[in-house]
Design an enzyme around this catalytic site. Structure first.
Site, PDB file in Angstrom:
ATOM      1  N   HIS A  87       0.888  -1.168   0.000  1.00 45.47           N
ATOM      2  CA  HIS A  87       0.000   0.000   0.000  1.00 45.47           C
ATOM      3  C   HIS A  87       0.919   1.210   0.000  1.00 45.47           C
ATOM      4  CE1 HIS A  87      -3.038   2.899   1.139  1.00 45.47           C
ATOM      5  NE2 HIS A  87      -3.979   1.972   1.160  1.00 45.47           N
ATOM      6  N   ARG A 111      -6.612  10.338  -0.344  1.00 52.05           N
ATOM      7  CA  ARG A 111      -6.349  10.767  -1.731  1.00 52.05           C
ATOM      8  C   ARG A 111      -7.657  10.854  -2.509  1.00 52.05           C
ATOM      9  NH1 ARG A 111      -3.046   6.359  -3.751  1.00 52.05           N
ATOM     10  NH2 ARG A 111      -3.505   5.397  -1.760  1.00 52.05           N
ATOM     11  N   ARG A 153      -2.439   0.903  -6.639  1.00 51.80           N
ATOM     12  CA  ARG A 153      -1.467   0.874  -5.538  1.00 51.80           C
ATOM     13  C   ARG A 153      -0.076   0.443  -5.969  1.00 51.80           C
ATOM     14  NH1 ARG A 153      -5.452  -1.866  -1.150  1.00 51.80           N
ATOM     15  NH2 ARG A 153      -6.672   0.021  -0.925  1.00 51.80           N
ATOM     16  N   HIS A 206       0.537  -4.720   2.535  1.00 50.30           N
ATOM     17  CA  HIS A 206      -0.850  -4.447   2.894  1.00 50.30           C
ATOM     18  C   HIS A 206      -1.770  -5.646   2.662  1.00 50.30           C
ATOM     19  CE1 HIS A 206      -4.388  -2.066   3.645  1.00 50.30           C
ATOM     20  NE2 HIS A 206      -4.866  -2.289   2.443  1.00 50.30           N
ATOM     21  N   ARG A 216      -4.716  -5.918  -5.977  1.00 45.95           N
ATOM     22  CA  ARG A 216      -6.118  -5.718  -5.572  1.00 45.95           C
ATOM     23  C   ARG A 216      -6.485  -4.246  -5.600  1.00 45.95           C
ATOM     24  NH1 ARG A 216      -8.615  -4.146  -1.031  1.00 45.95           N
ATOM     25  NH2 ARG A 216      -6.867  -4.436   0.402  1.00 45.95           N
TER      26      ARG A 216
HETATM   27  P1  FAD Z   1      -9.217 -11.258   8.717  1.00 46.75           P
HETATM   28  O1  FAD Z   1     -10.149 -10.142   8.905  1.00 46.75           O
HETATM   29  O2  FAD Z   1      -7.767 -10.978   8.814  1.00 46.75           O
HETATM   30  O3  FAD Z   1      -9.647 -12.359   9.774  1.00 46.75           O
HETATM   31  C1  FAD Z   1      -8.936 -13.561   9.909  1.00 46.75           C
HETATM   32  C2  FAD Z   1      -9.105 -14.044  11.336  1.00 46.75           C
HETATM   33  O4  FAD Z   1      -8.677 -15.397  11.423  1.00 46.75           O
HETATM   34  C3  FAD Z   1      -8.254 -13.248  12.322  1.00 46.75           C
HETATM   35  O5  FAD Z   1      -9.059 -12.762  13.359  1.00 46.75           O
HETATM   36  C4  FAD Z   1      -7.231 -14.272  12.805  1.00 46.75           C
HETATM   37  O6  FAD Z   1      -6.810 -14.077  14.128  1.00 46.75           O
HETATM   38  C5  FAD Z   1      -7.991 -15.574  12.648  1.00 46.75           C
HETATM   39  N1  FAD Z   1      -7.100 -16.736  12.535  1.00 46.75           N
HETATM   40  C6  FAD Z   1      -5.979 -16.836  11.791  1.00 46.75           C
HETATM   41  N2  FAD Z   1      -5.432 -18.053  11.939  1.00 46.75           N
HETATM   42  C7  FAD Z   1      -6.225 -18.728  12.800  1.00 46.75           C
HETATM   43  C8  FAD Z   1      -6.174 -20.042  13.358  1.00 46.75           C
HETATM   44  N3  FAD Z   1      -5.174 -20.899  13.098  1.00 46.75           N
HETATM   45  N4  FAD Z   1      -7.154 -20.428  14.207  1.00 46.75           N
HETATM   46  C9  FAD Z   1      -8.168 -19.576  14.536  1.00 46.75           C
HETATM   47  N5  FAD Z   1      -8.241 -18.304  14.050  1.00 46.75           N
HETATM   48  C10 FAD Z   1      -7.291 -17.902  13.185  1.00 46.75           C
HETATM   49  N6  FAD Z   1     -10.127  -3.875   2.244  1.00 46.75           N
HETATM   50  C11 FAD Z   1     -11.171  -3.223   1.672  1.00 46.75           C
HETATM   51  O7  FAD Z   1     -11.853  -3.775   0.820  1.00 46.75           O
HETATM   52  N7  FAD Z   1     -11.476  -1.964   2.083  1.00 46.75           N
HETATM   53  C12 FAD Z   1     -10.764  -1.308   3.017  1.00 46.75           C
HETATM   54  O8  FAD Z   1     -11.102  -0.193   3.369  1.00 46.75           O
HETATM   55  C13 FAD Z   1      -9.640  -1.936   3.576  1.00 46.75           C
HETATM   56  N8  FAD Z   1      -8.851  -1.296   4.470  1.00 46.75           N
HETATM   57  C14 FAD Z   1      -7.819  -1.967   5.050  1.00 46.75           C
HETATM   58  C15 FAD Z   1      -7.059  -1.327   6.023  1.00 46.75           C
HETATM   59  C16 FAD Z   1      -6.039  -2.017   6.666  1.00 46.75           C
HETATM   60  C17 FAD Z   1      -5.207  -1.320   7.696  1.00 46.75           C
HETATM   61  C18 FAD Z   1      -5.776  -3.373   6.335  1.00 46.75           C
HETATM   62  C19 FAD Z   1      -4.685  -4.140   7.014  1.00 46.75           C
HETATM   63  C20 FAD Z   1      -6.532  -4.008   5.355  1.00 46.75           C
HETATM   64  C21 FAD Z   1      -7.554  -3.312   4.710  1.00 46.75           C
HETATM   65  N9  FAD Z   1      -8.325  -3.924   3.735  1.00 46.75           N
HETATM   66  C22 FAD Z   1      -9.373  -3.271   3.177  1.00 46.75           C
HETATM   67  C23 FAD Z   1      -8.147  -5.352   3.448  1.00 46.75           C
HETATM   68  C24 FAD Z   1      -9.195  -6.149   4.224  1.00 46.75           C
HETATM   69  O9  FAD Z   1      -9.398  -5.556   5.476  1.00 46.75           O
HETATM   70  C25 FAD Z   1      -8.808  -7.619   4.417  1.00 46.75           C
HETATM   71  O10 FAD Z   1      -8.360  -8.183   3.227  1.00 46.75           O
HETATM   72  C26 FAD Z   1     -10.006  -8.396   4.920  1.00 46.75           C
HETATM   73  O11 FAD Z   1     -10.569  -7.759   6.029  1.00 46.75           O
HETATM   74  C27 FAD Z   1      -9.626  -9.819   5.295  1.00 46.75           C
HETATM   75  O12 FAD Z   1     -10.736 -10.392   5.916  1.00 46.75           O
HETATM   76  P2  FAD Z   1     -10.690 -11.909   6.346  1.00 46.75           P
HETATM   77  O13 FAD Z   1     -11.945 -12.185   7.068  1.00 46.75           O
HETATM   78  O14 FAD Z   1     -10.337 -12.744   5.180  1.00 46.75           O
HETATM   79  O15 FAD Z   1      -9.449 -12.001   7.331  1.00 46.75           O
HETATM   80  O1  MEZ Z   2      -9.124  -1.797   0.196  1.00 49.03           O
HETATM   81  C1  MEZ Z   2      -8.285  -1.261   0.918  1.00 49.03           C
HETATM   82  O2  MEZ Z   2      -7.307  -1.867   1.345  1.00 49.03           O
HETATM   83  C2  MEZ Z   2      -8.446   0.170   1.263  1.00 49.03           C
HETATM   84  C3  MEZ Z   2      -9.578   0.891   0.685  1.00 49.03           C
HETATM   85  C4  MEZ Z   2      -7.560   0.700   2.062  1.00 49.03           C
HETATM   86  C5  MEZ Z   2      -7.494   2.127   2.312  1.00 49.03           C
HETATM   87  O3  MEZ Z   2      -6.553   2.748   1.850  1.00 49.03           O
HETATM   88  O4  MEZ Z   2      -8.405   2.658   2.977  1.00 49.03           O
END
Ligand code: FAD
Ligand code: MEZ
Length: 591
Positions: free
Chosen positions: A386, A402, A423, A523, A563
């Site tokens: 990012h 931005r 990005r 990111h 992405r």
């Molecule tokens: P996560 O939300 O990471 O959840 C995975 C969970 O699994 C965690 O709680 C973890 O502890 C748990 N876990 C892992 N291994 C194990 C295990 N062995 N046993 C039990 N539990 C486990 N995307 C957008 O589209 N828009 C945005 O605005 C955006 N902003 C972002 C800002 C930041 C700072 C970041 C870091 C990412 C952002 N993203 C954004 C990307 C997006 O947030 C993630 O790709 C998405 O939330 C991932 O969701 P998930 O449910 O797949 O994983």
């Molecule tokens: O999708 C993302 O990761 C996102 C919108 C992050 C951000 O810059 O807010």
């Protein structure tokens, strides 16, 4: 920086507890007022361990019974409350450990000087260190201690969406989360969720189409995406927003993200961050549907039957130890590997020394769990930087800044690329500048539009001045006044003659003026477990693995090599729901 609110919360705790005698640990302090039963179900030492759940449900209820909830403690007096900004209503024991040194959860990302009570208590050995193969095998040999239809691994957005959907499809579900709190990377998401054809777009008169959404995602992904997954994402994105709204979320604010040709990134009205709002909504929705959500529970193995169908998992609980739980369907929703240095070094060595915007939970467990039982991987080596992570911190400066109007300049104050590019291109361009960092510059108009910017100010990340000239002086950006004047001209004419930026919602005219130093950092991990359009995990022959499903950042294929902002949260909802529904169907058919 001192976190006054924590100190005051602690002061309230101590006062309401009737005594302020400093003791070496929280438990000893409480036994001054009673016996072990003050916190635990029983006062008998030998029974305490047996009575404790991994989530420490009873102990947490006891904290709240005496002290009130966290919300009661801070009493709305704080402008910035970490629980509102992303943690939400998490267990007290996530930080306040009874018999050991408290855990400074905030400092996993920040660098606060926190006054936590009993900080001098003895450090306890981590319960979730190495994966112990002997104990895993013993748990399998002992056989399941519990049987459910669907096990969901991971409590981020994909996991919650899967669990709720599976439950609504009639399955008996349990969700395991390794951290002391749910939320993962999802609770950090700031910018928003992409969707096409929503009432929000219609109300703003925005013309968009499923084809445009899909084309933008493919172009952003350098045409390496799986087009079938992209098509589903685009087609079902409006349904994803409607589903979140049906569970109680508000997604009424709209903005444009990098690589998108129109405004299609939805977020809560008032511009609050999207992730915490969605996670709070999903936590409540899961609770209302009686879905057990067990924190401090790390899945360490997916167990297969002799015919290679899923038999269940081995869970390593903080208090319960190693146990097998049986289920015909398992949904992997463990997120990406952006915080696993070894995996980044192995798959993307050029990025191994970069900072990361990710939560500490993003350690790639799902990739390892699935690989171990023969799953195939897609684009596993594609990691996204990012462009705008706060320099020298792990705090993401959202793309929204931005999108809403900030300009990006180098250390001399010169623009060098359209701020709305993708990005990967923005990150590469920054790394080509002198000192390999950049500044985002904006004015008070932007702050008025986006409340989240106040959070950056609160964290001490912003340089601030009453004139552009003064800002140039304090930051050393000698050419900034000329750059700002040129940009204001382009904005007035609607044509960016320097870099062809397509959308310039505001100019740089209203004092005070702000600048924040940014640099690229890890990111998103685009690659991961290979899946088909029904969220089935595929094996090395690209056949469905019987009973294994996956959704969210643990999977690969949807985003190709890059992405677009807003597509990950959309993915977690669209494919999380699909994984949950199909996992339920699979398990119920097997009964
Ligand atoms: P996560 O939300 O990471 O959840 C995975 C969970 O699994 C965690 O709680 C973890 O502890 C748990 N876990 C892992 N291994 C194990 C295990 N062995 N046993 C039990 N539990 C486990 N995307 C957008 O589209 N828009 C945005 O605005 C955006 N902003 C972002 C800002 C930041 C700072 C970041 C870091 C990412 C952002 N993203 C954004 C990307 C997006 O947030 C993630 O790709 C998405 O939330 C991932 O969701 P998930 O449910 O797949 O994983
Ligand atoms: O999708 C993302 O990761 C996102 C919108 C992050 C951000 O810059 O807010």
């Amino acid at each position: 920086m001192k976190l006054k609110y924590l100190a005051s919360a602690v002061a309230v705790m101590m006062l309401t507890s009737g005594s302020a005698i400093a003791k070496n640990d929280l438990a000893s302090f409480h036994t001054e007022m009673g016996d072990c039963q003050t916190c635990h179900v029983t006062g008998k030492m030998k029974d305490i361990k047996k009575s404790m759940t991994d989530s420490q449900t009873h102990e947490n209820a006891q904290c709240q019974d005496c002290h009130g909830s966290y919300a009661d403690l801070v009493n709305d007096k704080l402008e910035f409350d970490p629980h509102a900004s992303h943690l939400g209503d998490i267990n007290c024991t996530s930080c306040h450990t009874g018999h050991a040194k408290p855990e400074l959860t905030c400092n996993n990302c920040h660098n606060f000087e926190m006054e936590m009570p009993f900080a001098d208590a003895k450090e306890k050995k981590k319960w979730d260190g190495d994966w112990n193969q002997d104990k895993i095998q013993k748990a399998i040999d002992k056989g399941p201690v519990e049987t459910v239809d669907v096990i969901v691994v991971g409590g981020g957005s994909a996991g919650f969406n899967a669990a709720i959907s599976a439950k609504m499809a009639g399955a008996n579900v349990v969700l395991f989360e390794k951290a002391p709190y749910t939320g993962g990377n999802s609770m950090l998401a700031a910018g928003g969720i992409n969707a096409v054809g929503t009432p929000q777009q219609k109300a703003k008169g925005i013309e968009d189409s499923v084809d445009w959404y899909a084309e933008d995602a493919m172009k952003g992904g350098r045409y390496k995406n799986d087009p079938k997954l992209v098509q589903i994402l685009a087609e079902e994105s409006a349904g994803a927003v409607a589903w979140l709204e049906s569970l109680g979320a508000n997604m009424d604010d709209l903005k444009r993200s990098g690589g998108a040709r129109v405004e299609r990134t939805h977020r809560p009205s008032g511009g609050a961050s999207v992730g915490p709002h969605i996670i709070d909504t999903l936590r409540v929705a899961a609770k209302e549907r009686d879905i057990p959500v067990r924190v401090n529970s790390r899945i360490e193995k997916i167990v297969l039957n002799d015919d290679k169908s899923v038999a269940g998992v081995v869970v390593h609980g903080r208090h319960s130890g190693y146990n097998m739980v049986a289920a015909d369907s398992v949904v992997l929703a463990t997120g990406g590997y952006g915080m696993n240095k070894q995996m980044v070094a192995y798959y993307r060595p050029t990025m191994k020394d970069m900072t990361s915007s990710n939560n500490v939970t993003a350690t790639g467990d799902g990739v390892l769990l699935a690989k171990e039982i023969g799953a195939s991987m897609t684009d596993i080596d594609w990691v996204q930087a990012h462009p705008t992570i706060g320099k020298d911190s792990r705090i993401l400066i959202s793309e929204t800044v931005r999108g809403v109007g900030a300009i990006m300049v180098n250390t001399d104050g010169q623009r060098f690329i359209s701020e709305l590019t993708t990005r990967d291109r923005a990150s590469d361009a920054i790394l080509k500048q002198k000192d390999q960092y950049a500044w985002l510059v904006f004015d008070e108009q932007l702050v008025e539009k986006k409340k989240m910017v106040r959070g950056y100010e609160h964290l001490g990340m912003l340089s601030k001045a009453n004139t552009i000239e003064e800002l140039a002086k304090i930051t050393g950006m000698k050419d900034l006044p000329k750059t700002a004047a040129d940009y204001n001209k382009y904005q007035a004419s609607g044509k960016d003659e320097a870099f062809g930026r397509e959308d310039m919602p505001i100019n740089l005219t209203k004092a005070p003026f702000y600048a924040v130093k940014v640099a690229p950092g890890i990111h998103h991990t685009m690659g991961g477990v290979a899946v088909d359009t029904d969220a089935n995990v595929l094996n090395l022959q690209s056949w469905k693995m019987d009973g294994l499903f996956a959704a969210g950042e643990v999977t690969g294929g949807l985003h190709g090599h890059n992405r677009l902002g807003g597509n990950a949260i959309a993915e977690t909802v669209v494919f999380g729901r699909k994984a949950g529904e199909n996992a339920a169907k699979h398990a119920l058919e097997k009964k």
